[in-house]
Design an enzyme around this catalytic site. Structure first.
Site, PDB file in Angstrom:
ATOM      1  N   LYS A  83       0.844  -1.198   0.000  1.00 45.66           N
ATOM      2  CA  LYS A  83       0.000   0.000   0.000  1.00 45.66           C
ATOM      3  C   LYS A  83       0.881   1.251   0.000  1.00 45.66           C
ATOM      4  O   LYS A  83       1.931   1.270   0.649  1.00 45.66           O
ATOM      5  CB  LYS A  83      -0.907  -0.023   1.240  1.00 45.66           C
ATOM      6  CG  LYS A  83      -1.960   1.076   1.279  1.00 45.66           C
ATOM      7  CD  LYS A  83      -2.851   0.927   2.506  1.00 45.66           C
ATOM      8  CE  LYS A  83      -3.974   1.946   2.535  1.00 45.66           C
ATOM      9  NZ  LYS A  83      -4.852   1.770   3.711  1.00 45.66           N
ATOM     10  N   SER A 158      -9.683   1.515   2.760  1.00 45.82           N
ATOM     11  CA  SER A 158      -8.867   2.303   1.873  1.00 45.82           C
ATOM     12  C   SER A 158      -7.773   1.520   1.137  1.00 45.82           C
ATOM     13  O   SER A 158      -7.198   2.048   0.183  1.00 45.82           O
ATOM     14  CB  SER A 158      -8.205   3.450   2.652  1.00 45.82           C
ATOM     15  OG  SER A 158      -7.335   2.943   3.626  1.00 45.82           O
ATOM     16  N   SER A 182      -9.633  -0.854   6.955  1.00 44.46           N
ATOM     17  CA  SER A 182      -9.102  -0.682   5.601  1.00 44.46           C
ATOM     18  C   SER A 182      -8.455  -1.886   4.938  1.00 44.46           C
ATOM     19  O   SER A 182      -8.243  -1.849   3.733  1.00 44.46           O
ATOM     20  CB  SER A 182      -8.125   0.479   5.559  1.00 44.46           C
ATOM     21  OG  SER A 182      -8.849   1.656   5.422  1.00 44.46           O
TER      22      SER A 182
HETATM   23  N1  GLN Z   1     -13.100   4.000   6.446  1.00 45.20           N
HETATM   24  C1  GLN Z   1     -12.392   4.311   7.651  1.00 45.20           C
HETATM   25  C2  GLN Z   1     -11.931   5.742   7.629  1.00 45.20           C
HETATM   26  O1  GLN Z   1     -12.160   6.377   6.663  1.00 45.20           O
HETATM   27  C3  GLN Z   1     -11.250   3.383   7.838  1.00 45.20           C
HETATM   28  C4  GLN Z   1     -10.088   3.705   7.006  1.00 45.20           C
HETATM   29  C5  GLN Z   1      -8.864   2.935   7.367  1.00 45.20           C
HETATM   30  O2  GLN Z   1      -8.936   1.897   8.016  1.00 45.20           O
HETATM   31  N2  GLN Z   1      -7.708   3.473   7.004  1.00 45.20           N
HETATM   32  O3  GLN Z   1     -11.361   6.244   8.544  1.00 45.20           O
END
Ligand code: GLN
Length: 490
Positions: A83, A158, A182
């Site tokens: 990532k 994400s 994510s």
């Molecule tokens: N969707 C969650 C957020 O926007 C989790 C994102 C993540 O785990 N990086 O914070």
């Protein structure tokens, strides 16, 4: 030479590379070709590592020198996608943000050095929501990642690029990060497996911060055994990260057993979550519960009294921490900058920071408000108190139950664009996943069905701190009983 299948598991690939029935160079070249041919449609990668082939050749050379007798490197020759918020020395790391679009780290994250030490080949850096803020990979300065099962649908986020690269056979293993779901969300949407480990089991050194107290580096693959292998390589204390736990590395992969019995163990299902999930998801989830019963588990429904505070607590804490972490991108110390001649500080600062995307700006503003004097107690402290209550409640469930099960996502993958205009609607789909981050406990997501042939559904299982081994064992037995496809056709 045998025919090379791109959907080969890492575990088997290492065997083949060691016994020289697959050449690392050929396999890596096939993956790069696949990316070249296919990624225009998916957009899983922000940067492809063009040194991957050289690395592959050096591995083949090493094998010919040792004649395949040295088997100490657990990921020898395995192409892995990383990532784009995890630092890779000499390889651009953007966080999918214009503010870091030219940033090339001078060091590797600890997990990346561990992967390299075990012979993994970094194949490229994957797309994500900017700084990890999102659940669909639509909020990227490098374009949307599409779901390989249906390119009109979101891949989840994400870490959407990492999950999509696995499902599209553009990588063999992948790393993501998980602040509130994510790795699990995109794994569920793309029909791959993912583990969010216990907070502190994997080093965060080199992970670009979004919300430190919640986030972990997460692991992704197409099979549970590969996930376990990845954990064996990456887990354990790191002197560079004081928040890592004092645990050593451990073998998570060789003790998995497909015919294991879990008689006498209990699974708790959070009733409100299932009741509020999309009917398609609840149906598949209930059928997954039968599989767990078949494996010997007793299944009970439980209430989580403080469930309704989970999302507000999560988003309050995440935004507060994000606003503080992202203050460093000021055009002086870090990241993107502009020529300051003739500008006053405020103008310069605003101009530099206008490079952030809308969702990131929204969170910085809300987070700054949450932390401002007079409101800190009302919002931030309150959220921390709610977090404690949720964590205590979850831990008390684990006194009687080995596992808490929920659908990973309350909805199947939806169409690109469907939820972008309504941030609150988007935040609500994180309901099941944020629990594990608030409590710091491990959680795994495994595929349980592909609705209508193109909408994958996932099962989430959580357990108490440092109980990764149980989660992997159950997931492995589950996968051996009820296998769901992990990738589109090669
Ligand atoms: N969707 C969650 C957020 O926007 C989790 C994102 C993540 O785990 N990086 O914070």
């Amino acid at each position: 030479m045998i025919v090379m299948r791109l959907d080969i598991d890492a575990y088997e690939l290492v065997e083949r590379i060691n016994d020289r029935s697959i050449s690392t160079e050929d396999f890596t070249a096939r993956i790069l070709e696949r990316i070249d041919r296919y990624d225009g449609r998916i957009n899983a990668y922000i940067t492809v590592n063009h040194d991957a082939l050289d690395h592959a050749r050096s591995i083949d050379k090493r094998i010919s020198e040792y004649d395949g007798k040295d088997r100490s490197m657990l990921l020898l020759g395995v192409p892995i996608a990383i990532k784009d918020n995890i630092s890779t020395e000499g390889l651009r790391t953007t966080c999918a943000s214009n503010i870091l679009k030219d940033y090339v780290p001078v060091y590797d994250a600890t997990v990346v050095s561990r992967l390299k030490r075990h012979g993994a080949i970094i194949i490229g850096k994957t797309n994500m929501d900017e700084f990890g803020m999102g659940s669909t990979t639509e909020f990227s300065a490098f374009g949307v990642t599409r779901n390989p099962w249906d390119v009109d649908r979101v891949a989840g986020g994400s870490s959407g690029g990492s999950a999509a690269s696995l499902a599209a056979l553009e990588s063999v293993l992948a790393l993501g990060s998980d602040t509130g779901g994510s790795v699990r969300c995109p794994a569920s949407f793309c029909s791959v497996v993912a583990l969010k480990p216990t907070y502190g089991l994997l080093s965060r050194y080199g992970l670009i911060s979004y919300a430190n107290s919640l986030e972990c580096i997460g692991l992704m693959s197409r099979s549970v055994k590969d996930l376990a292998l990845l954990l064996s390589v990456t887990a354990g204390h790191d002197t560079m990260d004081d928040t890592t736990l004092a645990v050593g590395s451990k073998d998570y992969h060789s003790k998995l057993n497909s015919v294991e019995e879990f008689r006498g163990m209990k699974v708790a299902v959070i009733k409100d979550i299932v009741d509020n999930s999309d009917p398609v998801v609840s149906r598949e989830f209930n059928s997954a519960l039968y599989t767990l019963q078949h494996l010997g588990f007793t299944v009970d429904y439980v209430d989580l009294k403080y469930l309704r505070y989970a999302l507000p607590a999560y988003y309050t804490i995440a935004m507060a921490e994000a606003s503080s972490n992202l203050a460093r991108y000021d055009g002086v110390r870090y990241g993107h900058t502009i020529q300051p001649d003739g500008m006053l500080w405020n103008g310069f600062y605003s101009m530099v920071r206008s490079e952030f995307g809308d969702e990131v700006k929204r969170r910085i503003m809300l987070g700054t408000y949450i932390l401002s004097s007079g409101y800190y107690g009302r919002y931030y402290m309150k959220a921390q108190m709610a977090r404690r209550l949720i964590m205590d409640e979850l831990l008390s469930i684990f006194k009687d139950y080995a596992i808490i099960a929920t659908p990973t996502m309350p909805v199947p993958p939806f169409k690109i664009g469907e939820r972008v205009d309504d941030p609150l609607k988007l935040y609500t789909i994180d309901l099941c996943t944020v629990l594990a981050n608030l409590a710091g406990i491990p959680a795994i997501s495994i595929p349980i069905a592909i609705h209508d042939g193109s909408m994958p559904i996932g099962l989430q299982m959580m357990s108490k701190h440092l109980n990764e081994e149980l989660l992997l064992r159950v997931a492995y037995a589950f996968e051996s009983t009820k296998y769901v496809r992990r990738c589109i056709d090669a």
